[in-house]
Design an enzyme around this catalytic site. Structure first.
Site, PDB file in Angstrom:
ATOM      1  N   ARG A   1     -28.044  81.420   0.832  1.00 47.16           N
ATOM      2  CA  ARG A   1     -27.253  82.599   1.245  1.00 47.16           C
ATOM      3  C   ARG A   1     -28.138  83.568   2.026  1.00 47.16           C
ATOM      4  NH1 ARG A   1     -25.027  84.809  -4.137  1.00 47.16           N
ATOM      5  NH2 ARG A   1     -23.966  86.366  -2.882  1.00 47.16           N
TER       6      ARG A   1
ATOM      7  N   ARG B   1     -21.605  83.621 -11.351  1.00 43.24           N
ATOM      8  CA  ARG B   1     -21.271  83.138 -10.002  1.00 43.24           C
ATOM      9  C   ARG B   1     -22.103  81.905  -9.677  1.00 43.24           C
ATOM     10  NH1 ARG B   1     -21.013  87.925  -5.611  1.00 43.24           N
ATOM     11  NH2 ARG B   1     -21.431  86.114  -4.323  1.00 43.24           N
TER      12      ARG B   1
ATOM     13  N   LYS C   1     -24.383  96.651  -1.982  1.00 40.79           N
ATOM     14  CA  LYS C   1     -23.173  97.049  -1.240  1.00 40.79           C
ATOM     15  C   LYS C   1     -21.995  97.257  -2.195  1.00 40.79           C
ATOM     16  CE  LYS C   1     -22.975  93.297   1.353  1.00 40.79           C
ATOM     17  NZ  LYS C   1     -24.079  92.470   0.823  1.00 40.79           N
TER      18      LYS C   1
ATOM     19  N   ARG D   1     -19.816  89.583   8.942  1.00 38.69           N
ATOM     20  CA  ARG D   1     -21.068  88.859   8.683  1.00 38.69           C
ATOM     21  C   ARG D   1     -21.530  88.084   9.912  1.00 38.69           C
ATOM     22  NH1 ARG D   1     -20.201  88.506   2.718  1.00 38.69           N
ATOM     23  NH2 ARG D   1     -21.988  87.596   1.704  1.00 38.69           N
TER      24      ARG D   1
ATOM     25  N   ARG E   1     -28.661  89.683 -12.493  1.00 39.71           N
ATOM     26  CA  ARG E   1     -27.188  89.743 -12.505  1.00 39.71           C
ATOM     27  C   ARG E   1     -26.617  88.518 -13.231  1.00 39.71           C
ATOM     28  NH1 ARG E   1     -24.113  90.643  -6.844  1.00 39.71           N
ATOM     29  NH2 ARG E   1     -24.213  88.443  -6.407  1.00 39.71           N
TER      30      ARG E   1
HETATM   31  P1  AMP Z   1     -20.192  87.902  -1.245  1.00 42.84           P
HETATM   32  O1  AMP Z   1     -19.532  88.143  -2.539  1.00 42.84           O
HETATM   33  O2  AMP Z   1     -19.894  88.967  -0.217  1.00 42.84           O
HETATM   34  O3  AMP Z   1     -21.661  87.621  -1.355  1.00 42.84           O
HETATM   35  O4  AMP Z   1     -19.530  86.561  -0.651  1.00 42.84           O
HETATM   36  C1  AMP Z   1     -19.572  85.338  -1.354  1.00 42.84           C
HETATM   37  C2  AMP Z   1     -19.360  84.177  -0.394  1.00 42.84           C
HETATM   38  O5  AMP Z   1     -18.087  84.291   0.238  1.00 42.84           O
HETATM   39  C3  AMP Z   1     -20.355  84.099   0.746  1.00 42.84           C
HETATM   40  O6  AMP Z   1     -21.557  83.446   0.380  1.00 42.84           O
HETATM   41  C4  AMP Z   1     -19.552  83.294   1.775  1.00 42.84           C
HETATM   42  O7  AMP Z   1     -19.486  81.924   1.429  1.00 42.84           O
HETATM   43  C5  AMP Z   1     -18.167  83.869   1.602  1.00 42.84           C
HETATM   44  N1  AMP Z   1     -17.949  85.064   2.464  1.00 42.84           N
HETATM   45  C6  AMP Z   1     -17.740  86.345   2.036  1.00 42.84           C
HETATM   46  N2  AMP Z   1     -17.556  87.176   3.079  1.00 42.84           N
HETATM   47  C7  AMP Z   1     -17.666  86.405   4.196  1.00 42.84           C
HETATM   48  C8  AMP Z   1     -17.600  86.684   5.593  1.00 42.84           C
HETATM   49  N3  AMP Z   1     -17.389  87.929   6.063  1.00 42.84           N
HETATM   50  N4  AMP Z   1     -17.767  85.644   6.460  1.00 42.84           N
HETATM   51  C9  AMP Z   1     -17.949  84.399   6.014  1.00 42.84           C
HETATM   52  N5  AMP Z   1     -18.062  84.064   4.705  1.00 42.84           N
HETATM   53  C10 AMP Z   1     -17.909  85.055   3.796  1.00 42.84           C
END
Ligand code: AMP
Length: 192
Positions: A149, A138, A13, A87, A126
Site C-alpha cells: 500500500r 483489516r 486522515k 489517490r 492499530r
Molecule cells: P483506505 O481505507 O483509504 O486505506 O483504503 C483501503 C483500500 O481501498 C486501498 O488500499 C485501495 O485498495 C482502496 N481504495 C480506497 N480509496 C481508493 C481510491 N481513491 N482509489 C483507488 N483505490 C482506493
C-alpha cells in the site's frame, strides 16, 4: 467549505476527518470506507474489488470516481472532507470537474506528513488494538500488504502533492505531532 486530506495510509486522515465531522458538521467521504461497506454488503462491485484491496493495490479510477460522484450529487450543499480520495491524478482531475459542475470548489488540501517507519508502527499498533478489542483486523494492515500500500502511495498518490502545490492549495502539516497539535494545525488552515 470542501477540503482534501492527503497522506499515506496511517498518516491520521481518518482521525482528523472524524474530529472535523464532530466539530464542524462536515461530511466525511472516505472511499476506503465505502469500498469496505460494498464488500460487506456483498454488492457486485464489492466482490469485484475485494481481491484488489486485499493485495494492497488501488481499485480502478472509474469505480471510486463513481462512488464520489454519487455523494457529491446527494449533498448539493457541500461541506466535504475527502479522505483517501483522490489517490491518482485522474481522480484529482475528475474531482475538480465534479465540484465545478455543482458550483463548488476546493478550499484547501491538507497533507499530513509522517515518516515511513512511524506509519508501519502505527499500523502494527492499530491491528493489535483491534485484535485485543475483538474487532475485525483489516486484512490490508498485514505488514506485507501494508508495504505494498505504501508503494502504491508513493507511485500514484504522492504526485498529487505537486499537483495541488502548483494550484496553490496545498498546506503540509507535520503528522508526527501529537493528535491535538495536528488538530490545531488543521483548524488554523480551515479558519484561514
Ligand atoms: P483506505 O481505507 O483509504 O486505506 O483504503 C483501503 C483500500 O481501498 C486501498 O488500499 C485501495 O485498495 C482502496 N481504495 C480506497 N480509496 C481508493 C481510491 N481513491 N482509489 C483507488 N483505490 C482506493
Amino acid at each position: 467549505m470542501n477540503i482534501i486530506l492527503l497522506g499515506a495510509p496511517g498518516a491520521g486522515k481518518g482521525t482528523q476527518a472524524k474530529i472535523l465531522v464532530e466539530g464542524r458538521g462536515m461530511i466525511q467521504l472516505s472511499t476506503g470506507d465505502m469500498l469496505r461497506a460494498a464488500r460487506t454488503s456483498g454488492t457486485e462491485m464489492g466482490k469485484r474489488v475485494a481481491a484488489i484491496m486485499d493485495a494492497g493495490q488501488l481499485v480502478t479510477d472509474q469505480i471510486v470516481i463513481g462512488l464520489i460522484a454519487e455523494q457529491i450529487d446527494a449533498h448539493p450543499e457541500g461541506g466535504f472532507i475527502f479522505d483517501g480520495f483522490p489517490r491518482t491524478l485522474a481522480q484529482a482531475d475528475a474531482l475538480e470537474d465534479l465540484l465545478a459542475a455543482k458550483g463548488q470548489r476546493l478550499d484547501a488540501v491538507i497533507e499530513l506528513s509522517v515518516d515511513d517507519e512511524a506509519l508501519v508502527q502505527r499500523i502494527v499498533k492499530r491491528a493489535a488494538e483491534a485484535q485485543a478489542a475483538g474487532l475485525p483486523v483489516r486484512s490490508d494492515d498485514n505488514p506485507e500488504v501494508f508495504a505494498g500500500r505504501l508503494r502504491e502511495y508513493y507511485k500514484k498518490t504522492a504526485p498529487l502533492t505537486g499537483y495541488y502545490h502548483a494550484k496553490r492549495r496545498l498546506t503540509v502539516i507535520d503528522g508526527m505531532l501529537p493528535v491535538d497539535a495536528v488538530t490545531a494545525a488543521v483548524a488554523a488552515v480551515l479558519n484561514g
